[in-house]
Design an enzyme around this catalytic site. Structure first.
Site, PDB file in Angstrom:
ATOM      1  N   SER A  90     -62.912  49.988 -17.295  1.00 35.86           N
ATOM      2  CA  SER A  90     -63.999  50.196 -16.352  1.00 35.86           C
ATOM      3  C   SER A  90     -63.518  50.777 -14.855  1.00 35.86           C
ATOM      4  CB  SER A  90     -65.187  49.269 -16.431  1.00 35.86           C
ATOM      5  OG  SER A  90     -64.464  47.855 -16.116  1.00 35.86           O
ATOM      6  N   LYS A  96     -75.634  52.623 -19.012  1.00 30.50           N
ATOM      7  CA  LYS A  96     -74.460  53.551 -18.353  1.00 30.50           C
ATOM      8  C   LYS A  96     -74.922  55.041 -18.772  1.00 30.50           C
ATOM      9  CE  LYS A  96     -71.723  49.859 -17.045  1.00 30.50           C
ATOM     10  NZ  LYS A  96     -71.040  48.732 -17.797  1.00 30.50           N
ATOM     11  N   HIS A 119     -67.999  52.471 -21.467  1.00 31.02           N
ATOM     12  CA  HIS A 119     -67.860  53.745 -20.744  1.00 31.02           C
ATOM     13  C   HIS A 119     -67.433  54.764 -21.387  1.00 31.02           C
ATOM     14  CE1 HIS A 119     -68.224  51.481 -16.838  1.00 31.02           C
ATOM     15  NE2 HIS A 119     -67.442  50.556 -17.527  1.00 31.02           N
TER      16      HIS A 119
HETATM   17  C1  LIG Z   1     -70.979  47.289 -17.496  1.00 25.66           C
HETATM   18  C2  LIG Z   1     -70.255  46.690 -18.534  1.00 25.66           C
HETATM   19  C3  LIG Z   1     -70.702  45.691 -19.523  1.00 25.66           C
HETATM   20  C4  LIG Z   1     -71.826  45.039 -19.032  1.00 25.66           C
HETATM   21  O1  LIG Z   1     -72.964  45.744 -19.341  1.00 25.66           O
HETATM   22  P1  LIG Z   1     -74.454  45.486 -18.826  1.00 25.66           P
HETATM   23  O2  LIG Z   1     -75.218  46.235 -19.741  1.00 25.66           O
HETATM   24  O3  LIG Z   1     -74.346  46.130 -17.605  1.00 25.66           O
HETATM   25  O4  LIG Z   1     -74.768  44.036 -18.739  1.00 25.66           O
HETATM   26  C5  LIG Z   1     -69.839  45.034 -20.454  1.00 25.66           C
HETATM   27  N1  LIG Z   1     -68.463  45.828 -20.610  1.00 25.66           N
HETATM   28  C6  LIG Z   1     -68.154  46.613 -19.880  1.00 25.66           C
HETATM   29  C7  LIG Z   1     -66.916  47.148 -20.085  1.00 25.66           C
HETATM   30  C8  LIG Z   1     -68.773  47.159 -18.872  1.00 25.66           C
HETATM   31  O5  LIG Z   1     -68.354  48.230 -18.017  1.00 25.66           O
END
Ligand SMILES: *Cc1c(COP(=O)(O)O)cnc(C)c1O
Length: 384
Positions: free
Chosen positions: A179, A238, A207
């Site tokens: 990320s 996302k 991602h």
């Molecule tokens: C954003 C993210 C999460 C958490 O997801 P949310 O739905 O925002 O709680 C978990 N793992 C990774 C790699 C992320 O980037």
């Protein structure tokens, strides 16, 4: 000292190290051009890679979902909160990823906590990449399994750990796309190691889902892999532009999570209107290839534009394009100078990234135009 005085002293220390985090106030929907704290900005901050967070078709679907299901689920999935929309979305996600079954969670954080602690416990072992997302680390700690971390993408180090573990159940966990770096994990090689050493691989595709692979089907599709040793997790807040997450794999896996994942069981189901909206989002992800093509063009433009600039972009073929700055104060100052020119790019500092690697995390969205990237490049070049 009272607790409050201690906390105030700790906050002051954070200020001194340039580590104090502050929240800006977003006054418009999430998109490339936003209104923040009373001013218009061009933003490169969101994970809304496909530009769907304020898509009118998904907004309409959310309204329709509210009309049909109301606003709150009102109960947990195992009591009476499992709505038809949740069920339909799970079936659609399973079909989309090509896996037998999918289970919907309220957030990615909760999905990781739930799946890891349901699958491993005392006497088992978890092996994790050092650059994994915090939620995977927290999940491993919560599980009480032995927790071993290996250097980023170091397959030889992982193999040594796998060879020396006495644990019966072994789970390797990685971000499929890291990320804060934007690079893609060597999933086929990791899978091969897992097969050889009787381990299972959980990939967190927060991602990659919607972004990588044909029709945005994610990192498994990107590599063309499929294995019953692989447990797939992705998030829906996302690229999908809404909220939530899911874990997909065998029927036995999904059904066991229903029985054992505490973050699935002991929480109110996510509002069904969101699941209903996500059905529309999923169709757009599948059909609108131009959004992924746009992301590719934007990344190319950015890389070309920053050639020879004083800071280096980390090697990344995803919409996450980190610009390595180094010092915390330097990264903050650069981010502040850009903000002065109406451009928002977040400075990411330790502990989110290793010491000495503070960076600007430029994140691209299909909602950006080429002219937006050109504006960022020119601002970076003349603030240098
Ligand atoms: C954003 C993210 C999460 C958490 O997801 P949310 O739905 O925002 O709680 C978990 N793992 C990774 C790699 C992320 O980037």
């Amino acid at each position: 000292m009272t607790l409050h005085a201690e906390l105030a002293a700790e906050l002051a220390a954070r200020d001194g190290e340039g580590l104090r985090r502050r929240r800006r106030l977003l006054e418009s929907p999430q998109r490339a051009h936003v209104r923040v704290d009373g001013r218009d900005y061009l933003a490169f901050c969101s994970n809304d890679y496909l530009g769907l967070a304020s898509d009118p078709r998904i907004v309409a679907a959310a309204k329709e979902g509210a009309e049909r299901y109301g606003v709150g689920a009102g109960a947990s999935h195992l009591i009476l909160g499992h709505a038809a929309a949740h069920h339909e979305l799970e079936a659609a996600l399973a079909a989309f990823t090509g896996l037998p079954q999918a289970l919907l969670f309220s957030t990615g954080y909760m999905a990781n906590m739930g799946v890891v602690s349901a699958l491993v416990g005392r006497g088992d072992a978890v092996f994790a990449d050092r650059l994994n997302h915090a939620s995977l680390n927290d999940a491993a700690l919560l599980s009480r399994a032995a927790f071993r971390r290996f250097s980023h993408n170091d397959l030889a180090a992982l193999e040594r750990l796998l060879l020396s573990t006495p644990a019966r159940r072994r789970l390797v966990i990685v971000d499929a796309v890291f990320s804060m770096d934007g690079d893609i994990a060597p999933v086929p090689d990791l899978l091969e190691l897992c097969v050889r050493h009787d381990a299972y691989l959980l990939i967190d595709d927060a991602h990659g889902f919607g972004v990588l692979g044909a029709q945005g089907r994610g990192t498994m599709a990107h590599f063309g892999i499929r294995s019953d040793r692989l447990i797939y997790m992705a998030t829906l807040g996302k690229a999908a532009g809404v909220s939530g997450a899911f874990v997909a794999g065998s029927e036995a896996l999904a059904e066991s999570l229903v029985q054992q994942a505490r973050t699935y069981i002991y929480t109110t189901a996510t509002p069904p209107l969101l699941a209903h909206a996500l059905l529309t989002s999923l169709k757009i992800i599948e059909q609108e290839q131009w959004r992924r093509e746009r992301l590719h063009e934007l990344a190319q433009r950015l890389k070309q534009g920053l050639q020879g600039a004083p800071w280096r972009l980390l090697p990344s073929d995803t919409p996450i394009q980190p610009l390595l700055v180094g010092g915390n104060a330097e990264a903050l100052a650069l981010s502040a100078r850009l903000a002065g020119e109406g451009l928002l790019v977040p400075a990411i500092r330790p502990p989110t990234v290793p010491q000495g690697t503070a960076r600007l995390r430029i994140s691209l969205s299909a909602d950006h135009g080429i002219d937006d990237v050109d504006r960022l490049v020119s601002a970076l070049r003349h603030t240098a």
